[in-house]
Scaffold this motif. Structure first.
Motif, mmCIF file in Angstrom:
data_model
loop_
_atom_site.group_PDB
_atom_site.id
_atom_site.type_symbol
_atom_site.label_atom_id
_atom_site.label_comp_id
_atom_site.label_asym_id
_atom_site.label_seq_id
_atom_site.Cartn_x
_atom_site.Cartn_y
_atom_site.Cartn_z
ATOM 1 N N SER A 19 -34.340 68.381 45.807
ATOM 2 C CA SER A 19 -34.415 69.082 46.595
ATOM 3 C C SER A 19 -33.613 68.787 47.689
ATOM 4 C CB SER A 19 -35.714 67.684 47.652
ATOM 5 O OG SER A 19 -35.223 66.844 46.972
ATOM 6 N N THR A 20 -32.174 67.834 47.541
ATOM 7 C CA THR A 20 -30.805 67.676 48.340
ATOM 8 C C THR A 20 -29.822 66.964 47.556
ATOM 9 O OG1 THR A 20 -31.595 65.309 48.805
ATOM 10 C CG2 THR A 20 -32.325 67.331 49.643
ATOM 11 N N LYS A 21 -28.932 67.338 47.902
ATOM 12 C CA LYS A 21 -28.512 66.370 46.721
ATOM 13 C C LYS A 21 -28.019 65.092 46.560
ATOM 14 C CE LYS A 21 -24.129 70.273 45.771
ATOM 15 N NZ LYS A 21 -23.023 70.452 45.321
ATOM 16 N N ALA A 22 -27.942 65.075 47.920
ATOM 17 C CA ALA A 22 -27.739 63.414 48.357
ATOM 18 C C ALA A 22 -29.449 62.429 47.643
ATOM 19 C CB ALA A 22 -28.501 62.221 49.763
ATOM 20 N N GLN A 23 -30.286 63.199 46.860
ATOM 21 C CA GLN A 23 -31.206 62.664 46.199
ATOM 22 C C GLN A 23 -30.397 62.710 44.714
ATOM 23 O OE1 GLN A 23 -34.801 61.950 47.576
ATOM 24 N NE2 GLN A 23 -35.543 61.754 45.258
ATOM 25 N N ALA A 24 -30.227 64.135 44.888
ATOM 26 C CA ALA A 24 -29.789 64.135 42.931
ATOM 27 C C ALA A 24 -28.404 62.505 42.571
ATOM 28 C CB ALA A 24 -29.102 65.168 43.453
ATOM 29 N N LEU A 25 -27.796 62.717 43.733
ATOM 30 C CA LEU A 25 -26.604 61.478 43.637
ATOM 31 C C LEU A 25 -27.090 60.479 43.376
ATOM 32 C CD1 LEU A 25 -23.835 61.388 43.736
ATOM 33 C CD2 LEU A 25 -23.985 60.662 46.273
ATOM 34 N N GLU A 26 -28.215 60.011 44.060
ATOM 35 C CA GLU A 26 -28.788 58.572 44.193
ATOM 36 C C GLU A 26 -29.498 59.140 42.466
ATOM 37 O OE1 GLU A 26 -29.871 55.046 44.790
ATOM 38 O OE2 GLU A 26 -29.327 55.146 45.382
ATOM 39 N N GLY A 27 -29.761 59.342 42.322
ATOM 40 C CA GLY A 27 -30.393 60.210 40.750
ATOM 41 C C GLY A 27 -29.826 59.360 39.552
ATOM 42 N N ALA A 28 -28.096 60.251 40.347
ATOM 43 C CA ALA A 28 -26.861 60.260 39.290
ATOM 44 C C ALA A 28 -26.737 58.943 38.864
ATOM 45 C CB ALA A 28 -26.328 61.010 39.704
ATOM 46 N N ARG A 29 -26.594 58.138 40.529
ATOM 47 C CA ARG A 29 -26.318 56.465 40.081
ATOM 48 C C ARG A 29 -27.299 55.973 39.507
ATOM 49 N NH1 ARG A 29 -24.861 57.222 46.549
ATOM 50 N NH2 ARG A 29 -22.340 57.767 46.395
ATOM 51 N N GLN A 30 -27.893 56.087 39.522
ATOM 52 C CA GLN A 30 -29.473 55.113 38.138
ATOM 53 C C GLN A 30 -29.100 55.528 37.246
ATOM 54 O OE1 GLN A 30 -33.044 56.309 39.746
ATOM 55 N NE2 GLN A 30 -32.699 55.624 41.924
ATOM 56 N N LEU A 31 -29.035 56.861 36.606
ATOM 57 C CA LEU A 31 -28.663 57.100 35.351
ATOM 58 C C LEU A 31 -27.531 56.377 34.548
ATOM 59 C CD1 LEU A 31 -30.165 60.808 35.004
ATOM 60 C CD2 LEU A 31 -30.595 58.622 34.513
ATOM 61 N N ILE A 32 -26.070 56.299 35.423
ATOM 62 C CA ILE A 32 -25.355 56.115 34.619
ATOM 63 C C ILE A 32 -24.933 54.729 35.648
ATOM 64 C CG2 ILE A 32 -24.146 58.168 35.019
ATOM 65 C CD1 ILE A 32 -22.105 57.668 37.096
ATOM 66 N N ALA A 33 -25.697 54.122 36.040
ATOM 67 C CA ALA A 33 -25.383 52.740 36.662
ATOM 68 C C ALA A 33 -24.526 51.763 35.773
ATOM 69 C CB ALA A 33 -26.406 51.791 36.517
ATOM 70 N N PRO A 34 -25.005 51.281 33.807
ATOM 71 C CA PRO A 34 -24.067 50.336 33.515
ATOM 72 C C PRO A 34 -22.766 50.815 33.179
ATOM 73 C CG PRO A 34 -25.995 51.174 32.823
ATOM 74 C CD PRO A 34 -25.925 52.137 33.828
ATOM 75 N N LEU A 35 -21.916 52.004 33.768
ATOM 76 C CA LEU A 35 -20.696 52.890 33.232
ATOM 77 C C LEU A 35 -20.367 53.083 34.549
ATOM 78 C CD1 LEU A 35 -21.863 55.711 30.725
ATOM 79 C CD2 LEU A 35 -20.863 52.936 30.374
ATOM 80 N N ASP A 36 -20.673 52.288 35.173
ATOM 81 C CA ASP A 36 -19.904 52.247 36.839
ATOM 82 C C ASP A 36 -19.832 51.377 37.342
ATOM 83 O OD1 ASP A 36 -19.517 53.403 39.211
ATOM 84 O OD2 ASP A 36 -21.374 52.684 39.850
ATOM 85 N N ASP A 37 -17.862 50.680 36.918
ATOM 86 C CA ASP A 37 -17.189 49.726 36.744
ATOM 87 C C ASP A 37 -16.329 50.102 36.993
ATOM 88 O OD1 ASP A 37 -16.279 47.466 35.473
ATOM 89 O OD2 ASP A 37 -17.632 47.203 35.443
ATOM 90 N N PRO A 38 -15.440 49.068 37.873
ATOM 91 C CA PRO A 38 -13.877 49.562 37.700
ATOM 92 C C PRO A 38 -12.943 49.307 36.809
ATOM 93 C CG PRO A 38 -14.687 47.914 39.039
ATOM 94 C CD PRO A 38 -15.745 47.886 38.266
ATOM 95 N N ARG A 39 -13.657 48.524 36.284
ATOM 96 C CA ARG A 39 -12.432 48.902 34.265
ATOM 97 C C ARG A 39 -12.403 49.690 33.258
ATOM 98 N NH1 ARG A 39 -15.418 43.531 32.483
ATOM 99 N NH2 ARG A 39 -16.967 44.129 33.621
ATOM 100 N N LEU A 40 -13.613 51.110 34.112
ATOM 101 C CA LEU A 40 -14.022 51.759 33.083
ATOM 102 C C LEU A 40 -12.936 53.322 33.902
ATOM 103 C CD1 LEU A 40 -17.610 51.238 31.769
ATOM 104 C CD2 LEU A 40 -15.110 51.530 30.796
ATOM 105 N N GLY A 41 -11.768 54.076 33.649
ATOM 106 C CA GLY A 41 -11.504 54.813 33.947
ATOM 107 C C GLY A 41 -10.434 54.171 35.507
ATOM 108 N N THR A 42 -10.545 55.511 36.470
ATOM 109 C CA THR A 42 -10.219 55.863 37.429
ATOM 110 C C THR A 42 -11.249 55.545 38.055
ATOM 111 O OG1 THR A 42 -9.331 57.561 38.018
ATOM 112 C CG2 THR A 42 -7.823 56.491 37.333
ATOM 113 N N PRO A 43 -10.767 55.372 39.653
ATOM 114 C CA PRO A 43 -12.133 55.949 40.502
ATOM 115 C C PRO A 43 -12.802 57.478 40.598
ATOM 116 C CG PRO A 43 -10.898 54.361 41.714
ATOM 117 C CD PRO A 43 -10.479 54.504 40.594
#
Length: 192
Positions: free
Chosen positions: A28-52
């Motif tokens: 429906s919107t890219k904002a909704q898709a972005l929130e879904g993406a954040r939920q899917l990749i949550a375990p890997l969203d850490d500043p120690r992994l890769g660069t921002p």
């Protein structure tokens, strides 16, 4: 609550509605898709992994897959690769967050594809309460949820309606993703 404690706590039809709300419509919107993406990749969203910048590129690749409905495994693997290098750091970060995550970019791409399939089934209304119950029972059997729990001090088995037991916050937070993966995997296993 339904996932761990059953219909005495939440009726299956209500759990299915909650799962549909959890999934939403990422197209429906890219904002909704972005929130879904954040939920899917949550375990890997850490500043120690890769660069921002690299983490944001990966997040946007997953967002775009959700938004368009087109899953390009090569792009996902390429964007995820930096989050797995070095492998020792990746494992340490995941453990420190008390989470689980795939061990390779290819395994991550497979998991994302299967979860997206499960989410698409839920969003389309093709998942019925009986199928959701079957997935829950299969998970309970495979994980040993009911058997692993000790009896309460009163002798009442944890998981019964009088003593629900205590899953960890991480288990509760990831139950939606596990349901989506199970639904997607089940549909892959069904004869065409």
């Amino acid at each position: 609550m339904w996932f761990y404690w059953g219909d005495d706590w939440v009726p299956t039809h209500q759990a299915l509605r909650a799962l549909a709300t959890h999934v939403g419509d990422p197209r429906s919107t890219k904002a909704q898709a972005l929130e879904g993406a954040r939920q899917l990749i949550a375990p890997l969203d850490d500043p120690r992994l890769g660069t921002p910048h690299l983490r944001r590129q990966f997040l946007h690749a997953v967002r775009d897959a959700l938004y368009t409905g087109v899953f390009n495994e090569e792009v996902i693997v390429a964007k995820a690769r930096t989050l797995f290098d070095p492998p020792e750091l990746h494992r340490a970060v995941v453990r420190s967050r008390e989470a689980t995550a795939p061990a390779t970019p290819q395994a991550l791409a497979f998991e994302l594809r299967v979860k997206m399939l499960g989410a698409a089934l839920v969003a389309s209304g093709k998942v019925r309460a009986s199928r959701l119950e079957a997935v829950r029972e299969q998970w309970r059997t495979q994980s040993g949820w009911m058997e692993k729990k000790k009896t309460a001090g009163t002798g009442t088995p944890v998981g019964s309606s009088s003593d629900p037991g205590q899953p960890t916050p991480a288990q509760i937070a990831t139950s939606g993703g596990r349901l989506l993966f199970a639904l997607g995997a089940q549909s892959l296993a069904l004869p065409k």
